[in-house]
Design an enzyme around this catalytic site. Sequence first.
Site, PDB file in Angstrom:
ATOM      1  N   CYS A 236       2.566  -0.841  -9.286  1.00 53.98           N
ATOM      2  CA  CYS A 236       3.528  -1.882  -8.921  1.00 53.98           C
ATOM      3  C   CYS A 236       4.320  -2.282 -10.144  1.00 53.98           C
ATOM      4  CB  CYS A 236       2.758  -3.115  -8.455  1.00 53.98           C
ATOM      5  SG  CYS A 236       3.011  -3.536  -6.774  1.00 53.98           S
TER       6      CYS A 236
ATOM      7  N   CYS B  58      -5.301   0.937  -3.214  1.00 53.49           N
ATOM      8  CA  CYS B  58      -4.842   2.324  -3.202  1.00 53.49           C
ATOM      9  C   CYS B  58      -4.244   2.730  -4.545  1.00 53.49           C
ATOM     10  CB  CYS B  58      -3.857   2.556  -2.058  1.00 53.49           C
ATOM     11  SG  CYS B  58      -2.732   1.199  -1.784  1.00 53.49           S
TER      12      CYS B  58
ATOM     13  N   CYS C  36       0.868  -1.173   0.000  1.00 52.62           N
ATOM     14  CA  CYS C  36       0.000   0.000   0.000  1.00 52.62           C
ATOM     15  C   CYS C  36       0.911   1.230   0.000  1.00 52.62           C
ATOM     16  CB  CYS C  36      -1.027   0.010   1.131  1.00 52.62           C
ATOM     17  SG  CYS C  36      -0.403   0.135   2.788  1.00 52.62           S
TER      18      CYS C  36
END
Length: 138
Positions: free
Chosen positions: A91, A87, A13
């Site tokens: 990535c 959120c 996150c």
Amino acid sequence: MSTSAVPSVLFVCVHNAGRSQMAAAFLTHLGADRVQVRSAGSAPADTVNPAVVEAMKEAGIDISAETPKVLTTEAVRDSDVVITMGCGDACPYFPGKRYLDWQLEDPAGQGVAAVRPIRDEIERRVRGLLTELGIEAA
């Protein structure tokens, strides 16, 4: 899955101060040594949210010594399952990884009473993940 016998899971996150810390703590606690657990954030906070520490203490898990960690490409590459916490984190993407997104309310700035239902939902999802991985909860 990686070639190791132990699956590895990375929780991500933004601040690595709440949801990902709770998820990592539950998976570590319930998965014992049968799963490798990491957590990280793209913009880690200085400390873990105190209300999160308190809510986890109520669940019998002490995360007071944990510190938010920065998300690295290596952490993603070395994980079998990458779970983001709703959120919208960007990535690094590696083919062959399993990516999940758990839409969870952000506990930032909330008291322990507001964190409890988030904690309980995370525990429920972690138990489900263990079942999917074929690991019996400790």
